[in-house]
Design a protein around this motif. Structure first.
Motif, PDB file in Angstrom:
ATOM      1  N   SER A  65      26.780  48.966  65.685  1.00 11.21           N
ATOM      2  CA  SER A  65      25.296  49.455  65.687  1.00 11.21           C
ATOM      3  C   SER A  65      25.136  50.742  65.817  1.00 11.21           C
ATOM      4  O   SER A  65      24.083  51.354  65.033  1.00 11.21           O
ATOM      5  N   ARG A  66      26.162  51.399  66.328  1.00 12.85           N
ATOM      6  CA  ARG A  66      25.979  52.877  66.318  1.00 12.85           C
ATOM      7  C   ARG A  66      26.136  53.562  65.006  1.00 12.85           C
ATOM      8  O   ARG A  66      25.662  54.608  64.762  1.00 12.85           O
ATOM      9  N   ALA A  71      19.958  52.194  59.748  1.00  6.99           N
ATOM     10  CA  ALA A  71      20.070  51.146  58.843  1.00  6.99           C
ATOM     11  C   ALA A  71      20.419  50.085  59.093  1.00  6.99           C
ATOM     12  O   ALA A  71      20.182  48.927  58.661  1.00  6.99           O
ATOM     13  N   PHE A  72      20.616  49.877  60.750  1.00  5.76           N
ATOM     14  CA  PHE A  72      20.700  48.596  61.373  1.00  5.76           C
ATOM     15  C   PHE A  72      19.488  47.742  61.478  1.00  5.76           C
ATOM     16  O   PHE A  72      18.463  48.085  61.478  1.00  5.76           O
ATOM     17  N   THR A  73      19.843  46.486  60.886  1.00  5.80           N
ATOM     18  CA  THR A  73      18.704  45.581  60.787  1.00  5.80           C
ATOM     19  C   THR A  73      19.095  44.301  61.353  1.00  5.80           C
ATOM     20  O   THR A  73      20.171  43.910  61.008  1.00  5.80           O
ATOM     21  N   PRO A  74      18.459  43.333  61.692  1.00  2.00           N
ATOM     22  CA  PRO A  74      18.633  42.078  62.450  1.00  2.00           C
ATOM     23  C   PRO A  74      18.924  40.975  61.114  1.00  2.00           C
ATOM     24  O   PRO A  74      19.791  40.037  61.428  1.00  2.00           O
ATOM     25  N   GLY A  81      15.792  52.827  51.508  1.00  2.00           N
ATOM     26  CA  GLY A  81      15.653  54.257  52.073  1.00  2.00           C
ATOM     27  C   GLY A  81      16.897  54.744  53.027  1.00  2.00           C
ATOM     28  O   GLY A  81      16.785  55.816  53.362  1.00  2.00           O
ATOM     29  N   VAL A  82      17.588  53.909  53.238  1.00  2.72           N
ATOM     30  CA  VAL A  82      18.787  54.355  54.061  1.00  2.72           C
ATOM     31  C   VAL A  82      19.995  54.294  53.342  1.00  2.72           C
ATOM     32  O   VAL A  82      20.164  53.544  52.306  1.00  2.72           O
ATOM     33  N   HIS A  83      21.196  54.963  53.700  1.00  2.00           N
ATOM     34  CA  HIS A  83      22.565  54.945  53.033  1.00  2.00           C
ATOM     35  C   HIS A  83      23.239  53.735  53.277  1.00  2.00           C
ATOM     36  O   HIS A  83      23.146  52.775  54.202  1.00  2.00           O
ATOM     37  N   LEU A  84      24.089  53.482  52.456  1.00  2.00           N
ATOM     38  CA  LEU A  84      25.249  52.516  52.764  1.00  2.00           C
ATOM     39  C   LEU A  84      26.194  53.116  53.471  1.00  2.00           C
ATOM     40  O   LEU A  84      26.890  53.823  53.100  1.00  2.00           O
TER      41      LEU A  84
END
Length: 143
Positions: A65-66, A71-74, A81-84
């Motif tokens: 999660s950190r 980019a964390f999503t349930p 728009g976030v990185h891999l």
């Protein structure tokens, strides 16, 4: 339905999000089943091993999660728009959050599991394999 308000792209996105949330609901249903199966404490050595595995799984999940940050999503649907993420636990594991959860469950089963719990734990493991394959397709499309 046709007309000026129909957007085929949006329908695909909405369908993907719906499927993503369905994965989450099923996951929580399986985890809830673990709460209602009978449990029985085992030998102290098994309690220690199970506790150690549970703590390792919890630390791994926290690290994931950190690492993911925004980019964390349930759901298993990647955020736009976030990185891999390829650092942290993602350097060594394909789906470290699933591994963390499975380590927690495995630890609990070693410490106090009964055969119904082991069956539900097996269902959870198969579920994560299926969910990870679906998520991999989403990641391949997004990145």
């Amino acid at each position: 339905m046709s007309g000026p308000h129909r957007c085929p792209y949006r329908e695909g996105v909405d369908r993907t999000r719906l499927i993503g949330w369905t994965w989450v609901i099923v996951q929580f249903a399986i985890l809830a089943a673990l709460l209602v199966v009978p449990w029985q404490l085992h030998a102290p050595i098994l309690l220690s091993i199970g506790g150690l595995l549970g703590v390792c799984g919890g630390l791994l999940a926290l690290s994931v999660s950190r690492t993911l940050g925004e980019a964390f999503t349930p759901t298993p649907v990647p955020r736009t728009g976030v990185h891999l993420s390829t650092g942290g636990p993602y350097r060594s594991l394909r789906h470290p959050m699933y591994v963390g959860i499975l380590l927690i469950v495995l630890g609990a089963l070693i410490a106090a599991g009964t055969w119904p719990g082991w069956i539900v734990g097996g269902v959870l493991a198969v579920f994560f394999v299926l969910k990870s394959h679906w998520e991999d397709r989403q990641l391949a499309t997004a990145y």
